[in-house]
Design a protein around this motif. Sequence first.
Motif, short mmCIF file in Angstrom:
data_model
loop_
_atom_site.label_atom_id
_atom_site.label_comp_id
_atom_site.label_asym_id
_atom_site.label_seq_id
_atom_site.Cartn_x
_atom_site.Cartn_y
_atom_site.Cartn_z
N TYR A 277 0.92 -1.23 -0.09
CA TYR A 277 0.01 0.01 -0.01
C TYR A 277 0.99 1.07 0.23
O TYR A 277 0.45 2.40 -0.32
N CYS B 33 2.13 1.72 -4.06
CA CYS B 33 0.93 1.73 -5.17
C CYS B 33 0.91 3.54 -5.37
O CYS B 33 0.90 4.32 -4.55
N VAL C 27 -4.95 4.34 -2.58
CA VAL C 27 -4.27 3.13 -2.98
C VAL C 27 -5.12 2.11 -2.96
O VAL C 27 -6.52 2.06 -2.61
#
Lengths: 411, 300
Positions: B184, B187, B232
């Motif tokens: 995460y 991204c 994300v």
Amino acid sequence: MSSKPAHPIRSYPAFLWKAAGVATDGNAAFYAWMTALTAIFLVGVHAYAQQFAHGLAITAMSDHVSWGMYIGNFTFAVGLAAGAVMMVIPAYLYNDHEMHDVVIVGEILAISAIVVSLAFVNVDLGRLDHAWHLMPVVGRFNWPISMLTWDVVVLSGYLFLNLHVVGYLLYTRYRGAVPDPRWYVPFVFLSILWAVSIHTVTAFLYSGLGGRPFWNTAILAPRFIASAFVTGPAFIVLALQVVRRLTSFHVGDGPILTLLSVLRVTVLLNLFLVGSEVFTELYSGGSHTASARYLYFGLHGHHALVPWIWSAIAMNIAAAVIFLSASPKTQLWGIDVACVLSLCGIWIEKGLGLIVPGFVPSTLHELIEYLPNEIEWKVTLGIWALGLLVFTVGLKLAVTIFTGRMRAEEA
Amino acid sequence: MDELTRRAALKTGGATLGAAAFARALAPLTEWEENVSVDSFLQKHYKEMNKLEMSVVLARLETEALEEHGVAVSISDPRPTPGVSFAYALNLSVCIGCRKCAVACHEENNHDRATNNSYIRVLEMKKGGIDLEQGRTDYKHPVPDDDHFYMPVQCHQCDNAPCVKVCPVEATWKEADGIVVVDYNWCIGCRYCEAACPYHARRFNWQKPEIPAEEINPDQAYLSNRIRPQGVMEKCTFCLHRTRNGRMPACLEACPTGARVFGNLEDPNSEIRWVLENKRVFVLKEDVGTRPRFFYFFDE
């Protein structure tokens, strides 16, 4: 006129300073135009700042339709950039001298349109602060597997090629020197191939997705190229009309007539490819064609895009009829109208009409519709205003230098 | 005043006004709530961090969770176990479409409460075929309905995953035990993976997830159910914070009919192996060539 050109390096700061002056100086109409564009741009900045703070949740996109207005406009802008090559090909491959004199307009359009397309990708990112992960070496660049990394390569490459050619030609003319073909002609030829690559790669971005039958078709790349070769010349015809009416820069009828003959072919080619696609989708039927049925006729009571796509088809057909029937000698205004019609038609076709049906119905066949909301419209208009600002400044600089009103002090 | 000075004065005035308008236009940026420190901005990719660097990141994320959500959470980083390769199977003959799995996922994985997000979508399908076009997710009547069967869909953890292929920054990849994960913090939020997935398995954090402090599941992992940042992608991870520690996924535990079978493909005595060897199983959209690790089967 000085026989000895100014120093190639030492005169650069003065060039930049004078260019900044030219970009911000003009008559009342120029100020009004630039102020209006800046105001629209700032409205877009304001809307984007809200989106950045609160997340893409304040757009109309969702997990069902996860790309929308921004990616649609990105696609259209890439086409516009690629289409500019339709001036470069006659000028350099066919040695059309009149076209050669004004080809810089196409190259400035390519730069502006790439700026627009890059802006649209960036406003669509959820994490602009992570964008550096896309940089080769510092980040993790998933090349050659991800088509998006190819797009980064070809779009930035095309931007640099055109910046180099335009920058070199303008600066050389400013210095009072004759451009050395070795310094720009190879880049021009490379840019011709590169122009085709930017829109092909952008098509592959979508057509490579096996889970989205609406995009997963080999005709997508040819369709992208065909429509790019309509929008590029159409925009340039309009730009040339403006330049020759408002400035002292000489634009002959020749380039406009050449672009018109290109348009007469590409506008039909584009309609033919659309027709081929529509036939294949609608005749065979089945769940793979649900998106096309949704786009053209609506599906299970959902038909948000139907008026859009039929307007697009009507505009494209009307443009084709005018291009083919209007006499360029007496009805040049008709050509202008046709250019506007085909730009609007393809903006819909390669924008909302291409992106949204890819998501409707979803891959699990849920029907959640999408139309852009106020935030997306503001950001979109802001980015186009930015593009027109870049284009106007580029054109003004080119016209001023080419007409000899901005040049280096004698050496 | 001569023309030149008048112009210069006008230009300066215009530039000042423009700068002021620009600052005003950017004002909403001050409402940004994300906690982006220099450390988080410069954080390395998951695969490039060594153990020490990872422990520093985990500690920072725990502190951030405490600051932002007021809850003491524990974020671990369980790795794949050699000799373990996960697969999931779902018995369509016994699934009754109650959506308890989707609710369990919602709670286990710290999903945003307002959007009622979950990694599982349950389709109500017409009996007599497996035609997704005839399915719907928005049914509201008591279940099961006699004319329908029910098909929950979540990430299929494909061996040939289109989402992994398209990611421009390698923020999503397949782990050794078969689970497709997302970093995460790496991204960029382009959502190309969401467009590529044929199963609608991916979700985007359109806004910062909001969960009341008392409802937050404090047992978290870096690659799975820690509270996601805004902007994300996220997805089902077969609850790797549970399954890599010998437990079952939350959706399986919540299932009242025993429709769900999860286990290690490399263990010949596992229930999942028995199902794959003895039942007539199928995968969804086999024609797109994704080679899922999520199987469906019927009893009769």
